[in-house]
Design an enzyme around this catalytic site. Structure first.
Site, PDB file in Angstrom:
ATOM      1  N   ASP A 279     -13.111  12.739   4.452  1.00 48.06           N
ATOM      2  CA  ASP A 279     -11.585  12.809   4.853  1.00 48.06           C
ATOM      3  C   ASP A 279     -10.539  11.480   3.430  1.00 48.06           C
ATOM      4  O   ASP A 279     -12.394  10.941   3.329  1.00 48.06           O
ATOM      5  CB  ASP A 279     -11.121  11.740   6.373  1.00 48.06           C
ATOM      6  CG  ASP A 279      -9.785  11.349   6.830  1.00 48.06           C
ATOM      7  OD1 ASP A 279      -9.549  10.209   6.114  1.00 48.06           O
ATOM      8  OD2 ASP A 279      -9.182  12.097   7.160  1.00 48.06           O
TER       9      ASP A 279
ATOM     10  N   HIS B  14       0.819  -1.132   0.419  1.00 46.60           N
ATOM     11  CA  HIS B  14      -0.254   0.129   0.171  1.00 46.60           C
ATOM     12  C   HIS B  14       0.564   0.964   0.222  1.00 46.60           C
ATOM     13  O   HIS B  14       0.232   2.237  -0.749  1.00 46.60           O
ATOM     14  CB  HIS B  14      -0.227  -0.218   1.105  1.00 46.60           C
ATOM     15  CG  HIS B  14      -1.910   1.091   1.388  1.00 46.60           C
ATOM     16  ND1 HIS B  14      -3.324   1.468   0.966  1.00 46.60           N
ATOM     17  CD2 HIS B  14      -1.085   2.725   1.392  1.00 46.60           C
ATOM     18  CE1 HIS B  14      -3.579   2.629   0.981  1.00 46.60           C
ATOM     19  NE2 HIS B  14      -2.600   2.852   1.122  1.00 46.60           N
ATOM     20  N   GLU B  15       1.509   1.540   0.674  1.00 52.06           N
ATOM     21  CA  GLU B  15       2.884   2.843   0.880  1.00 52.06           C
ATOM     22  C   GLU B  15       3.345   2.804  -0.127  1.00 52.06           C
ATOM     23  O   GLU B  15       3.882   3.756  -0.604  1.00 52.06           O
ATOM     24  CB  GLU B  15       3.158   2.501   2.649  1.00 52.06           C
ATOM     25  CG  GLU B  15       2.619   2.141   3.603  1.00 52.06           C
ATOM     26  CD  GLU B  15       2.031   3.568   4.382  1.00 52.06           C
ATOM     27  OE1 GLU B  15       1.738   4.843   2.752  1.00 52.06           O
ATOM     28  OE2 GLU B  15       0.514   3.612   4.730  1.00 52.06           O
TER      29      GLU B  15
ATOM     30  N   GLU C 240      -5.942   7.352  -2.453  1.00 52.00           N
ATOM     31  CA  GLU C 240      -5.458   6.787  -1.612  1.00 52.00           C
ATOM     32  C   GLU C 240      -5.783   4.808  -1.766  1.00 52.00           C
ATOM     33  O   GLU C 240      -5.084   4.022  -1.572  1.00 52.00           O
ATOM     34  CB  GLU C 240      -6.654   6.995  -0.168  1.00 52.00           C
ATOM     35  CG  GLU C 240      -5.781   7.594   0.603  1.00 52.00           C
ATOM     36  CD  GLU C 240      -4.936   7.420   1.527  1.00 52.00           C
ATOM     37  OE1 GLU C 240      -5.322   5.516   1.996  1.00 52.00           O
ATOM     38  OE2 GLU C 240      -4.070   7.372   1.961  1.00 52.00           O
TER      39      GLU C 240
ATOM     40  N   HIS D 204      -8.879   8.799   3.685  1.00 54.17           N
ATOM     41  CA  HIS D 204      -9.268   7.359   4.233  1.00 54.17           C
ATOM     42  C   HIS D 204     -10.797   7.163   3.800  1.00 54.17           C
ATOM     43  O   HIS D 204     -10.616   5.751   3.207  1.00 54.17           O
ATOM     44  CB  HIS D 204      -8.735   7.446   4.443  1.00 54.17           C
ATOM     45  CG  HIS D 204      -6.977   7.650   5.394  1.00 54.17           C
ATOM     46  ND1 HIS D 204      -6.740   8.650   5.611  1.00 54.17           N
ATOM     47  CD2 HIS D 204      -6.256   6.388   4.943  1.00 54.17           C
ATOM     48  CE1 HIS D 204      -5.390   8.391   5.766  1.00 54.17           C
ATOM     49  NE2 HIS D 204      -5.219   7.756   4.508  1.00 54.17           N
TER      50      HIS D 204
ATOM     51  N   HIS E 284       2.194   4.306  -2.719  1.00 55.81           N
ATOM     52  CA  HIS E 284       2.107   5.939  -2.884  1.00 55.81           C
ATOM     53  C   HIS E 284       2.981   6.795  -3.957  1.00 55.81           C
ATOM     54  O   HIS E 284       3.200   7.592  -4.315  1.00 55.81           O
ATOM     55  CB  HIS E 284       1.911   6.342  -1.158  1.00 55.81           C
ATOM     56  CG  HIS E 284       0.656   6.521  -0.471  1.00 55.81           C
ATOM     57  ND1 HIS E 284      -0.502   7.033  -1.665  1.00 55.81           N
ATOM     58  CD2 HIS E 284       0.273   5.544   0.803  1.00 55.81           C
ATOM     59  CE1 HIS E 284      -2.036   6.916  -0.316  1.00 55.81           C
ATOM     60  NE2 HIS E 284      -1.121   6.249   1.011  1.00 55.81           N
TER      61      HIS E 284
ATOM     62  N   TYR F   5      -3.718  15.292  -1.811  1.00 56.20           N
ATOM     63  CA  TYR F   5      -3.563  14.491  -0.833  1.00 56.20           C
ATOM     64  C   TYR F   5      -4.404  15.495  -0.630  1.00 56.20           C
ATOM     65  O   TYR F   5      -4.423  15.537   1.039  1.00 56.20           O
ATOM     66  CB  TYR F   5      -2.653  13.869  -0.710  1.00 56.20           C
ATOM     67  CG  TYR F   5      -2.519  12.937   0.839  1.00 56.20           C
ATOM     68  CD1 TYR F   5      -3.159  11.173   0.044  1.00 56.20           C
ATOM     69  CD2 TYR F   5      -2.589  12.872   1.976  1.00 56.20           C
ATOM     70  CE1 TYR F   5      -3.208  10.444   0.867  1.00 56.20           C
ATOM     71  CE2 TYR F   5      -2.511  11.760   2.448  1.00 56.20           C
ATOM     72  CZ  TYR F   5      -3.426  10.483   2.130  1.00 56.20           C
ATOM     73  OH  TYR F   5      -3.370   9.323   2.926  1.00 56.20           O
TER      74      TYR F   5
END
Length: 540
Positions: free
Chosen positions: A440, A354-355, A378, A442, A358, A369
C-alpha cells in the site's frame, strides 16, 4: 479574542482549538526556519517566477513545441507536445515539462521534461523510453464495454453510487511496458469510508483487459484536537468580514453544513474575531492553507499550488461523521470532515500541508498513485507536510519527525508514522526491496520518508527538538545529515524538474542526485551524502 486591525484584509487571532488529524496521509514533519535559507548554492537554484512570468514562459515554450519535438526525436507527423510547466534556474537552464499526444490521443505515461542549458545543450527525462506507436487507433472494443468493465472494477472496490457519466476516452497507455491503445473511464461514487470516489480505470481497447486503476481522491483519516492561537487574513465585506485571503490568491473557506456537493456557504462574521461554534473548523482550514502557501512561497519560491498565483479553496463540515480529509485536483480544493460523531473536525495544519502537497505533485511530476511511484507520491506529501509544520513554528504543535503524533489514531498515544524508523508503525517499510511496489502506498512511502530523515538529521540515536530518535541504515553505515532545509530543497528540485509520472525509487535516486548537483555541485558534500543516504535505504 479581539481584532488586531480595522483594515479590510486583516489578521485576527482566534483561540479556537486547532483540530488535528490525518490518518493515512499526513501530518507533519517540518522544514527549518520561517525564512528561506540565505546559503550560497550553485546555479541550479530555481528562480522564483511571478505568475505572469510563468505564463509567458509556458506560452513561449508551447510556441516552440513542434521544433522541440523534432529535436528530441519524436515522430513529427504523429506526436505532439503540450507544455505543462516551465522552471528556470539561476544559471540560465530551463526545464520544460510536457505531456504528449499520439495522433491526437493523450499518451498516459508519455510525459517528459526537456532540460536546456544556456549554451543550448539539451537533455531529456522521460516517463518511458518506449517508442510511442500502436498498429491502429481504431479499437476493437466498444466504449460501452470499457464502461461496463470499469463499473465492475468499482463494484469490486465496494464503491457506492458508482456511475460513469463521462464517456470513456481513447488514450495511449504507455506507463507500463509496450504502449497500447486503451480507454480511460472515470467512475464516480462514494468510497467505503464516505470519501468521494473518482476511480480512473484503464482498459485495453482491443482485448478488454484492465491495465491500471487509480483513485484520484487522495485522503487522510483520524481524530483528535490540539489548541493554539493563530493569525488570519480576512476580507471586509459590507458591515462584516469573510474568510477570504486576498493576499494569497483569494483563498476562500466554505461551510458545507454537512453537505457533500458544491461549495456551501462562504464563512462570514459580523466582526473580525473568529472561532465561535462552527467557525472553528473554518479558522483551522484557513490558517492551514495560509501557512502552506507561505511555506511554498518563502522557502521554495513557488506561488500557489500550481505555481500560477491562484489559490485553491477549502470546504469544512463535510458529510456526517466523516472521519477523513481529502484533496481533489479536479475541484482544486481541500475538504475536511468533522470526525467521529461530528465532534473533532479534521482541520489541522498537518492535514492541510500534506493534502495540498498532493496538489503540488499533481501539478508537477504527477506521480501515479500506484506501486513505487505511489509510495513516492505519499512520501512527498509527508516530506513537505513535515517541512511546512516546522516552518509554521507553532508552539502548540512543535516540529518533529513523528507523522500524525497529535491524532492518536491508535488510542495509545503513538504516532501514525515514524520517519526515523518507519517500521515502528508495524506496517511501513524501512528499506527498498523488489516487493515494495505491491505494498500500500502509505507504507511503501516508508523508505523515502526514511531517506528524508537520514538526509536531514543523520543516522543513530539523537534528540531533536526534545524528541528522541534512533535511525538505522540497511548497510550499517553512518550518515551525517546535511540539514532539513537542504534536504527539503533537494526533494523539491527533483520533484519539479526530474521526476515524471512513472518515477520509481531507482529513478528517484538519479533525480535527487541530479538536483543536488544542480544546487550544490557534483563534488559537494551534499552530493556525496545524498548518494550514501540512498545506499543506506538499499537503493543503489
Amino acid at each position: 479574542m479581539r481584532s488586531n486591525t480595522a483594515t479590510p484584509r486583516k489578521n485576527s487571532l482566534r483561540a479556537a482549538a486547532l483540530v488535528a488529524s490525518a490518518a493515512m496521509v499526513v501530518i507533519g514533519v517540518q522544514s527549518g526556519s520561517a525564512n528561506a535559507s540565505a546559503e550560497k548554492v550553485a546555479g541550479g537554484q530555481q528562480l522564483a517566477l511571478s505568475a505572469g512570468q510563468r505564463a509567458a514562459a509556458v506560452q513561449d515554450a508551447q510556441g516552440g513545441a513542434a521544433s522541440t519535438a523534432a529535436k528530441i526525436g519524436l515522430d513529427a507527423d504523429k506526436e505532439k507536445l503540450i507544455v505543462r510547466d516551465v522552471v528556470k534556474d539561476a544559471d540560465g537552464t530551463t526545464h520544460t515539462r510536457y505531456e504528449r499526444t499520439y495522433e491526437g490521443l493523450p499518451v498516459l505515461g508519455g510525459d517528459l521534461v526537456v532540460h536546456q542549458k544556456k549554451n543550448g545543450a539539451r537533455d531529456v527525462t522521460k516517463a518511458t523510453d518506449a517508442k510511442i506507436a500502436v498498429p491502429s487507433t481504431t479499437p476493437s472494443l466498444a466504449p460501452a464495454a470499457a464502461k461496463k468493465s470499469a463499473l465492475s472494477v468499482a463494484a469490486g472496490e465496494k464503491t457506492a453510487k458508482a456511475d460513469a457519466d463521462r464517456a470513456p476516452r481513447k488514450v495511449i497507455w504507455a506507463a507500463q511496458g509496450k504502449p497500447v491503445l486503451a480507454y480511460e473511464t472515470v467512475v464516480t461514487g462514494v468510497q467505503k469510508d464516505g470519501t468521494p470516489s473518482k476511480l480512473h480505470v484503464i482498459t485495453d481497447a482491443n482485448t478488454g483487459e484492465k491495465l491500471f486503476q487509480d483513485e484520484a481522491i487522495e485522503t487522510g483519516t483520524g481524530t483528535s484536537t490540539y489548541s493554539g492561537n493563530v493569525s488570519l487574513n480576512t476580507t471586509k465585506s459590507g458591515s462584516g468580514y469573510t474568510l477570504e485571503d486576498g493576499s494569497r490568491g483569494g483563498h476562500k473557506t466554505y461551510d458545507l453544513n454537512q453537505g457533500t456537493d458544491g461549495t456551501g456557504a462562504l464563512f462570514t462574521n459580523s466582526s473580525d474575531v473568529w472561532g465561535a461554534g462552527r467557525q472553528k473548523a473554518g479558522v483551522d482550514a484557513h490558517y492551514g492553507a495560509a501557512v502552506t502557501w507561505d511555506f511554498y512561497k518563502n522557502v521554495l519560491g513557488r506561488t500557489g499550488i500550481k505555481g500560477d498565483g491562484k489559490a485553491a479553496y477549502s470546504r469544512v463540515h463535510y458529510g456526517n461523521g466523516y472521519v477523513n480529509a481529502f484533496w481533489d485536483d479536479e475541484c482544486f480544493c481541500m475538504t475536511y470532515g468533522d470526525g467521529e460523531n461530528d465532534a473533532h473536525p479534521l482541520t489541522s495544519l498537518d492535514v492541510a500541508a500534506h493534502e495540498m502537497s498532493h496538489g503540488v505533485t499533481a501539478a508537477t511530476a504527477n506521480l501515479r498513485y500506484s506501486g513505487e511511484s505511489g509510495g513516492l507520491n505519499e512520501a512527498t506529501s509527508d516530506i513537505f507536510g513535515t517541512a511546512a509544520e516546522f516552518y509554521a513554528n507553532n508552539a502548540a504543535d512543535p516540529g518533529d519527525y513523528l507523522i500524525g503524533e497529535k491524532i492518536d489514531i491508535r488510542g495509545d498515544g503513538s504516532p501514525l508514522r515514524y520517519m526515523d524508523k518507519p517500521s515502528k508503525d508495524g506496517r511501513s517499510k524501512d528499506y527498498w526491496s523488489s516487493s515494495l511496489g505491491s505494498v500500500d502506498v502509505h507504507y511503501s512511502s516508508g523508505p523515502a520518508n526514511h531517506f528524508y530523515y537520514l538526509l536531514s538529521e543523520g543516522s543513530g540515536s539523537k534528540v531533536v527538538g526534545g524528541v528522541s530518535y534512533n535511525s538505522p541504515t540497511y548497510d550499517n553505515s553512518k550518515i551525517t545529515g546535511i540539514g532539513r532545509d537542504k534536504a527539503t530543497k533537494i526533494w523539491y528540485k527533483a520533484l519539479t524538474t526530474y521526476f515524471t509520472s512513472t518515477t520509481n525509487y531507482k529513478a528517484a535516486r538519479t533525480a535527487t542526485l541530479k538536483a543536488t548537483a544542480d544546487l550544490y555541485g557534483a563534488t559537494s558534500n551534499e552530493y556525496k551524502t545524498v548518494a550514501a543516504t540512498w545506499t543506506a535505504i538499499n537503493v543503489k
